[in-house]
Design a protein around this motif. Structure first.
Motif, PDB file in Angstrom:
ATOM      1  N   UNK A   1       3.045   5.915  -4.963  1.00  0.00           N
ATOM      2  CA  UNK A   1       3.326   4.688  -4.233  1.00  0.00           C
ATOM      3  C   UNK A   1       4.831   4.497  -4.021  1.00  0.00           C
ATOM      4  N   UNK A   2       5.174   3.757  -2.980  1.00  0.00           N
ATOM      5  CA  UNK A   2       6.582   3.474  -2.684  1.00  0.00           C
ATOM      6  C   UNK A   2       7.166   2.615  -3.805  1.00  0.00           C
ATOM      7  N   UNK A   3       8.423   2.824  -4.126  1.00  0.00           N
ATOM      8  CA  UNK A   3       9.034   2.037  -5.201  1.00  0.00           C
ATOM      9  C   UNK A   3       9.231   0.582  -4.795  1.00  0.00           C
TER      10      UNK A   3
ATOM     11  N   UNK B   1      15.656  -3.540   4.439  1.00  0.00           N
ATOM     12  CA  UNK B   1      14.976  -2.606   3.548  1.00  0.00           C
ATOM     13  C   UNK B   1      15.158  -3.001   2.088  1.00  0.00           C
ATOM     14  N   UNK B   2      15.055  -4.262   1.789  1.00  0.00           N
ATOM     15  CA  UNK B   2      15.213  -4.736   0.416  1.00  0.00           C
ATOM     16  C   UNK B   2      14.088  -5.690   0.072  1.00  0.00           C
ATOM     17  N   UNK B   3      13.818  -5.799  -1.200  1.00  0.00           N
ATOM     18  CA  UNK B   3      12.771  -6.689  -1.715  1.00  0.00           C
ATOM     19  C   UNK B   3      11.493  -6.570  -0.893  1.00  0.00           C
TER      20      UNK B   3
END
Length: 183
Positions: free
Chosen positions: A37-39, A54-56
């Motif tokens: 899975x993506x972090x 591309x955050x939170x």
């Protein structure tokens, strides 16, 4: 009873044995699916890059602009949401779309949730600026869809912040934002 039995015999499907046994073989192959899975913490989170979308990834982000807001008598730049004075638009949603369009350059990757504002607040004169006119500020909910980069203009700076980070920029309105924003 006899008619029901005849109907079952007439319309019952007959499947070959190899088709019927397909479900039993699921998950019993010599293949292995490697899924990672993506972090939850991205590179932008690690760098605290608030200008990145591309955050939170598990939280909603809110766009704040740094510049002179409406109603400021001294035109001193402060953090604020995209805003516009309601002029001659057909309805308030079109005014909100116009405000966002002026900052983003277009609304290709945005979606407005509903036609009505989600909240409003009355802004009046303060001790610092007693000659500021009183006005109502309406908040519309919109979402960025299908892109991770937007070209933000007509401001000195901008940030994408979570609800918790939003309170850092507006500590005096923390109770209002806690009621207005669910997550």
């Amino acid at each position: 009873m006899r008619w029901g039995l005849r109907w079952q015999q007439q319309y019952r499907r007959k499947y070959a044995d190899d088709v019927l046994g397909k479900g039993d073989a699921r998950g019993k192959g010599d293949y292995q699916i490697d899924y990672e899975p993506a972090p939850r913490i991205t590179e932008a989170d690690e760098k605290n890059d608030r200008r990145s979308l591309q955050r939170a990834p598990d939280r909603r982000l809110y766009l704040l602009l740094y510049g002179a807001p409406y109603g400021a008598s001294d035109k001193k730049p402060v953090w604020h949401f995209p805003q516009k004075v309601y002029e001659n638009e057909e309805n308030m949603r079109l005014c909100a779309e116009s405000a966002l369009k002026s900052v983003l350059g277009g609304l290709l990757h945005t979606y407005f949730v509903g036609n009505a504002p989600m909240a409003h607040v009355t802004v009046g004169p303060t001790e610092d600026s007693p000659d500021t006119p009183s006005f109502k500020q309406f908040f519309f909910k919109s979402q960025v869809i299908g892109t991770s980069k937007l070209s933000i203009g007509k401001c000195e700076d901008y940030v994408w912040v979570t609800k918790d980070e939003l309170m850092e920029y507006f500590p005096e309105k923390a109770s209002f934002f806690n009621q207005m924003i669910i997550s």
